[in-house]
Motif scaffolding. Sequence first.
Motif, PDB file in Angstrom:
ATOM      1  N   GLU A  78     -10.501  -9.004   5.802  1.00 58.03           N
ATOM      2  CA  GLU A  78      -9.458  -8.150   5.216  1.00 58.03           C
ATOM      3  C   GLU A  78      -8.892  -8.745   3.930  1.00 58.03           C
ATOM      4  O   GLU A  78      -8.484  -8.004   3.039  1.00 58.03           O
ATOM      5  CB  GLU A  78      -8.349  -7.880   6.235  1.00 58.03           C
ATOM      6  N   GLU A 126     -19.623   0.225   3.175  1.00 63.19           N
ATOM      7  CA  GLU A 126     -19.852  -1.223   3.302  1.00 63.19           C
ATOM      8  C   GLU A 126     -21.262  -1.495   3.836  1.00 63.19           C
ATOM      9  O   GLU A 126     -21.982  -2.338   3.300  1.00 63.19           O
ATOM     10  CB  GLU A 126     -18.813  -1.860   4.236  1.00 63.19           C
ATOM     11  N   ARG A 139     -16.432   2.125   5.984  1.00 67.28           N
ATOM     12  CA  ARG A 139     -17.370   1.219   6.657  1.00 67.28           C
ATOM     13  C   ARG A 139     -18.813   1.632   6.404  1.00 67.28           C
ATOM     14  O   ARG A 139     -19.713   0.802   6.321  1.00 67.28           O
ATOM     15  CB  ARG A 139     -17.109   1.176   8.173  1.00 67.28           C
ATOM     16  N   ARG A 163      -2.469   0.586  -4.108  1.00 66.73           N
ATOM     17  CA  ARG A 163      -2.835  -0.604  -3.346  1.00 66.73           C
ATOM     18  C   ARG A 163      -2.788  -1.810  -4.283  1.00 66.73           C
ATOM     19  O   ARG A 163      -3.478  -1.830  -5.304  1.00 66.73           O
ATOM     20  CB  ARG A 163      -4.261  -0.449  -2.795  1.00 66.73           C
ATOM     21  N   LYS A 176      -7.809   1.839  -2.460  1.00 66.88           N
ATOM     22  CA  LYS A 176      -7.420   2.591  -1.266  1.00 66.88           C
ATOM     23  C   LYS A 176      -8.394   3.759  -1.054  1.00 66.88           C
ATOM     24  O   LYS A 176      -8.813   4.028   0.062  1.00 66.88           O
ATOM     25  CB  LYS A 176      -5.989   3.112  -1.484  1.00 66.88           C
ATOM     26  N   GLU A 235       0.845  -1.194   0.000  1.00 64.26           N
ATOM     27  CA  GLU A 235       0.000   0.000   0.000  1.00 64.26           C
ATOM     28  C   GLU A 235       0.879   1.242   0.000  1.00 64.26           C
ATOM     29  O   GLU A 235       1.968   1.239   0.578  1.00 64.26           O
ATOM     30  CB  GLU A 235      -0.909   0.025   1.238  1.00 64.26           C
ATOM     31  N   ALA A 274     -14.225   7.916   0.477  1.00 72.37           N
ATOM     32  CA  ALA A 274     -14.079   6.815   1.431  1.00 72.37           C
ATOM     33  C   ALA A 274     -12.741   6.146   1.190  1.00 72.37           C
ATOM     34  O   ALA A 274     -12.172   6.252   0.094  1.00 72.37           O
ATOM     35  CB  ALA A 274     -15.207   5.799   1.262  1.00 72.37           C
ATOM     36  N   ARG A 275     -12.262   5.445   2.196  1.00 74.90           N
ATOM     37  CA  ARG A 275     -10.922   4.899   2.123  1.00 74.90           C
ATOM     38  C   ARG A 275     -10.864   3.519   2.782  1.00 74.90           C
ATOM     39  O   ARG A 275     -11.642   3.224   3.688  1.00 74.90           O
ATOM     40  CB  ARG A 275     -10.013   5.881   2.870  1.00 74.90           C
ATOM     41  N   TRP A 276      -9.949   2.694   2.295  1.00 74.65           N
ATOM     42  CA  TRP A 276      -9.727   1.377   2.901  1.00 74.65           C
ATOM     43  C   TRP A 276      -8.240   1.200   3.173  1.00 74.65           C
ATOM     44  O   TRP A 276      -7.414   1.692   2.407  1.00 74.65           O
ATOM     45  CB  TRP A 276     -10.225   0.261   1.976  1.00 74.65           C
ATOM     46  N   GLN A 277      -7.926   0.527   4.262  1.00 72.96           N
ATOM     47  CA  GLN A 277      -6.533   0.210   4.551  1.00 72.96           C
ATOM     48  C   GLN A 277      -6.474  -1.178   5.167  1.00 72.96           C
ATOM     49  O   GLN A 277      -7.245  -1.487   6.090  1.00 72.96           O
ATOM     50  CB  GLN A 277      -5.941   1.252   5.503  1.00 72.96           C
ATOM     51  N   TYR A 278      -5.563  -1.987   4.643  1.00 70.94           N
ATOM     52  CA  TYR A 278      -5.471  -3.383   5.073  1.00 70.94           C
ATOM     53  C   TYR A 278      -5.175  -3.483   6.565  1.00 70.94           C
ATOM     54  O   TYR A 278      -4.220  -2.898   7.052  1.00 70.94           O
ATOM     55  CB  TYR A 278      -4.381  -4.087   4.265  1.00 70.94           C
ATOM     56  N   MET A 279      -5.998  -4.228   7.285  1.00 70.72           N
ATOM     57  CA  MET A 279      -5.768  -4.572   8.682  1.00 70.72           C
ATOM     58  C   MET A 279      -5.558  -3.356   9.579  1.00 70.72           C
ATOM     59  O   MET A 279      -4.759  -3.425  10.520  1.00 70.72           O
ATOM     60  CB  MET A 279      -4.534  -5.482   8.803  1.00 70.72           C
ATOM     61  N   HIS A 280      -6.251  -2.262   9.290  1.00 73.85           N
ATOM     62  CA  HIS A 280      -6.082  -1.089  10.148  1.00 73.85           C
ATOM     63  C   HIS A 280      -6.667  -1.366  11.528  1.00 73.85           C
ATOM     64  O   HIS A 280      -7.806  -1.802  11.658  1.00 73.85           O
ATOM     65  CB  HIS A 280      -6.766   0.136   9.536  1.00 73.85           C
TER      66      HIS A 280
END
Lengths: 371, 371
Positions: A333, B312, B309, A122, A341, A115, B343-349
């Motif tokens: 995840e 989602e 979220r 990403r 991202k 990332e 909106a945003r996503w981040q792995y395993m935040h």
Amino acid sequence: MKLLTRHSRLMCVGIGTVIFGTGVLHRQRSVHVQAKTIAIPRKNVDSRKYMARPVTAIEKLQGTPNDMKSRMEIFIMEIQKEICDALEDLEVDIKFKVDRWERKTGGGGITCILEDGEVFERAGVNISVVHGTLPVKTTQQMRARGRPLDASKPLPFFAAGVSSVIHPRNPMIPTLHFNYRYFEVEEDGKSVWWFGGGTDLTPYYLDEEDVKHFHGTLKKACDKHDPSYYGNFKKWCDDYFVVKHRGERRGVGGIFFDDVDEPDQDSVFGFIKDCAKSVLPCYLPIIYKHKDEDYGFQEREWQLLRRGRYVEFNLVYDRGTKFGLLTPNARIESILMSLPKTARWQYMHEPEPGSPEAELMEVLKNPKDWV
Amino acid sequence: MKLLTRHSRLMCVGIGTVIFGTGVLHRQRSVHVQAKTIAIPRKNVDSRKYMARPVTAIEKLQGTPNDMKSRMEIFIMEIQKEICDALEDLEVDIKFKVDRWERKTGGGGITCILEDGEVFERAGVNISVVHGTLPVKTTQQMRARGRPLDASKPLPFFAAGVSSVIHPRNPMIPTLHFNYRYFEVEEDGKSVWWFGGGTDLTPYYLDEEDVKHFHGTLKKACDKHDPSYYGNFKKWCDDYFVVKHRGERRGVGGIFFDDVDEPDQDSVFGFIKDCAKSVLPCYLPIIYKHKDEDYGFQEREWQLLRRGRYVEFNLVYDRGTKFGLLTPNARIESILMSLPKTARWQYMHEPEPGSPEAELMEVLKNPKDWV
């Protein structure tokens, strides 16, 4: 290939993403080993050649070299390593995070994710190798759709697959998705098996040369195995990746298929291998061509709006994602690794007629033949 | 109130967002008329008091002043105007875009949206007033769930509602959502009716004083009508706005209900009106308290992850959204007005233990009683 069973099978393949996880390892790369794209000797499964130790015990893989379960697992480990290496070569000082996880009820996976890179915003490359028993409900659905499975009791199953979504930062580079998978169900001591998969491209700006190169490379991989494959699987892809409520495709397609179990296991495995090995030849030239191209606020904004549509497709329609999210204790995840991202929405956004953005929309609304 | 029918009814109410649209009007506001929150004289429906001309012909509204269909339409127009005015007062030089649209098969709506303001990143206030025939399939589902409707033929229906999602820019101000709706189905010349709705809050940082004020204001509106309402509808809200695959609520709740048809139409309408009129008292003090608070990169990033979220929940679980998206020719932009701008996503935040972000997560995982 039995088209009628495609939905039920996708649901089962979804199990490949339904998984439990453990801690994140930051990969040590003091020795850089080039991934091999040819089959490695079965008696010498060397975990240093992969992103992490295989899910299945090395002794077991070495002890069953002719079992398709072992062959597929070793192959997807090779592909994962090859893709991760090629993407890392494009970055300056960022590496994939490697997250090896175990599934309580059998098997596990290796999620590799990068990332906030310079080239890749990403990029995720995930493999999963899971086994257990197929719930009666799922088996019943498969039966109802034509596959002659005994739905009276839970059946043992095995699923192994590699899946990847790569979202570059530069809007001139398309997003790429691919997924190749193998499924086996045991019934009265006999195994029923099939393969599925696909590779598809989601550009933000249309570069016809890119799309022709992409489809042409896929066609070559398909044509080696069956002259009907490319045409059928290109159409299947156009029909699958549709954001229905928008009346548009997610991207310019590629190939997509499921339930391939003919003519025989070795031939289909050979086809799957050629497809997966064509990912880098399909995509790398496009990345290198555009990675240093200039872009501005408007291009970035458009990319983010299109990424909003990517989110809409994945959360509303993608069967693997939906099935994964609704399964208790799924490894969320790894499933949602496919999301970008950053994504954006804007009320009633319409590209200006004649603009490059409108030119893209035209082919998303009316898929074309590219080769 | 018949809890068993809630799913089928939500689906029907979804029709409220299933609509066709026409052009966007940029509102002329040379005369600023304060919205009235008391009922206006029925013989004097003045469209200048609203955001746009009513969906139903003014003559018809004036000719049927005691019909709940007219009363609800006039009421939601008043609420829309009141909310839009209050939000515009917080902005410097940006106004709501007003988009009045018609539904080919009966009725229409007015979508008001403000994007890229100083205080509000995206705020939508939508009303829809639709009528037509309820498909047999929907009627059958309603019948199966307990409501005694004749499922042998399509039934005439009417639905009117106001719905709104307000996403401020400052992460210290929560997102607000509310929706109030009225539904009527005609069977053998007799009409079956009910109301539904709710107001809920989605903070990015927990300010207990805010949440207590919010819930306390809702409780006051509920308690005027039935001492059991607040407790029941607070629980319903906690149970509904769950991002199931994450094991967390979307926010700190509020109230949520459907199928309210007792003790009588006037009483329930009075309750709905008090709920909708409590939206500004619930929310405005929170906006004014936080709108000039400082925040930095970390707070903005956290807000965008939480907005991921929100996306989602809305795309995977929200029944109105799902039903709307799957309905042919739905007015997608009005349905997806609820999504955030970014909106945003981040792995395993994972928020750091003990951080303000972790403090919020604690109440999202374990809903509390606030009053």
